[in-house]
Design an enzyme around this catalytic site. Sequence first.
Site, PDB file in Angstrom:
ATOM      1  N   GLY A 186       0.823  -1.203   0.000  1.00  0.00           N
ATOM      2  CA  GLY A 186       0.000   0.000   0.000  1.00  0.00           C
ATOM      3  C   GLY A 186       0.851   1.243   0.000  1.00  0.00           C
ATOM      4  O   GLY A 186       2.053   1.208   0.299  1.00  0.00           O
ATOM      5  N   ASP A 199       8.490   8.970 -10.729  1.00  0.00           N
ATOM      6  CA  ASP A 199       8.502   8.497  -9.343  1.00  0.00           C
ATOM      7  C   ASP A 199       9.289   7.196  -9.223  1.00  0.00           C
ATOM      8  O   ASP A 199       8.860   6.247  -8.589  1.00  0.00           O
ATOM      9  CB  ASP A 199       7.065   8.297  -8.852  1.00  0.00           C
ATOM     10  CG  ASP A 199       6.998   8.119  -7.330  1.00  0.00           C
ATOM     11  OD1 ASP A 199       7.913   8.587  -6.636  1.00  0.00           O
ATOM     12  OD2 ASP A 199       6.028   7.514  -6.845  1.00  0.00           O
TER      13      ASP A 199
END
Length: 660
Positions: free
Chosen positions: A18, A133
């Site tokens: 997550g 990213d």
Amino acid sequence: MIGKRINGRYQILETIGGGGMANVYKAHDAILNRTVAVKVLRPQFSDDEEFIRRFRREAQAATSLSHPNVVNIYDVGEEADLYYIVMEYVAGLTLKQLIQQRGSLPISEIIGIMSQISSAIAHAHANHIVHRDIKPHNILISESGEAKVTDFGIARAMTSATITHTNSVMGSVHYLSPEQARGGLVNEKSDIYSLGIVLYEMVTGRVPFSGDTAVSIAIKHLQTEVPSPRKTNPTLPQSVENIILKATAKDPFHRYTSVRELEEDLHTALDPRRINEEKFVIPDDNEDVTKAIPIIKEDLFADDNLEQTKIKTQNEQKPNQSDEDKPKKKRKWVMITFITFFLLVGSVIAAFAIIPKLLHVDEVLIPADLIGMEYDEVFETLTTLGLLVEREDQNHGEIPEGHVISTNPEAGRTVKVNTTITVFVSEGKPKIEMVDVTSLDKEIARKTLIRLGFKEENIQEATEESDIEEDKVIRQTPLPDELIVPEETIVTLTYSIPKWFSLQNLTGLPSEEVRDYLTKHGLIMKSHYEFSDHVPEGRVIEQSPPGFRLVQKGTEVIVVFSKGPEPQPEPEPISTIVNKEAPVSPEDQLANIGYPIKITYRDSLNKEHVVFIEEFIQKTKIYDIPVTINPGDYAEVILYIEGEQYGNTDIYRYDDVKEN
């Protein structure tokens, strides 16, 4: 979410990861019967259009890519307020977890992983996508060692122009390029910088820059050169360090022109001719060409020594010497008196005007809006006003970490320039050292964390095949002794599950050998027995699961053993009726001539012949004689006419009678 079925198709099995925006679950695709990963937007963002737009953009960016080192996107959808992306499931670890477990990796393994990552990013760039990213958390390493890049959540498809993103910095700060940190031009070379930082972490086991706040780390990316990785890892070849130094140059102009160029450099990095090559140094720019020359104003040197700046011209005339030789004595004394008076008046004026100004100290107003701002911004504001700043950290339950709680003197006060202002900075909520729950049973570990104040929904679980006892926690994040705020911290507990292995083909093996094999591997045997004409008694006829199927410790294996050939039942005696004809010729019948007959028989009940019938007949007659014949035995019937045997003895054998 565990146990929930999304869109009637994806059965959620467990949490596997997550981030700040979404949770990732392992799931089973009921239609295609395969394991998948499902990324689900966190509930608090389901009403946030900006997050939903960014979430969808991840799928749109990634679906345009088809590369063995890019995680495949299978499906995108929404159900009620649930937004999800279905992706390829990669069993293994993230590169970040791998580095945390092992520290710096072997150089050959590093080159292999980095080559795969570079190939994936080069493919993305070829499709006009900048990842933006890149970090070890977004790189998955499968159990076979294959690297796959995921999470194109902040990537944007480019047009023919590059991307300018000035409002915010989206990437993780430890891997952020200088141009991203300053909110400037972002293009493929920003990804190259991040790749260099990832490579640095692989060879050293840590990131190059750290700090108390994201701002302080970003400033280091802007101002501080990346440390030499060879200082941390002296065995590192110079060729590999050069790749890192070139990829992480502050000026994008000095980096690799493309990821393909970086990839080519990786392929030859371990060439013996390159291992000890000269260290990469950013070339010095020509100062006369590249530096802006300040505009020099005419009055810049107004107060300089006139003897150094004065230049005589041809038109300058010398004073008349004859005039200088005739001063008047009276005028001289008048001039001296005037000058003395002028100096006396000037001194008085200076005493009342200039000296107070020299002794005066300016005052400034401490801004009233400092509370809640980030410390770095407050520091810059106060020092710009000519104030000195002293930082003091303290816990605070409401103001976020790194933000200002208060100042002393208070905001809104007027103070002298150079006054020291104490700035009280929030450390966030009180922190405790993370407890060590490794080696505990997963349920005991979960209850321990809840008792310490961790939220149950923030305790996530992951699994890993291991020889350690099943359901024992083998790894945790955060790590033990790390300072955390329990109610705000997401904990991931990785617990052990039995390793999967290929089940041996047991067919034909004797029972003792089968039992030894199953016991050794922790498998549960359930035995069945059947007759077989082909498999010897005590050996395996068949098994379930079949041989070579993947199983794990605790799996039940059904084994069918042979009882040998099925015994044949004992043959039963046959009781039947046999026929015997006593003939009378037609002539005799017309002549009404008759004669005596006798029929005898033997069977398994009568071992010697006995008389069945004896009578006088005048026409042909057929007699039904009941007999019983045992297996291997026979029956006989004999006809006598007028005392003499007529014809052959009728013999009825068991097998013949049985077949008929």
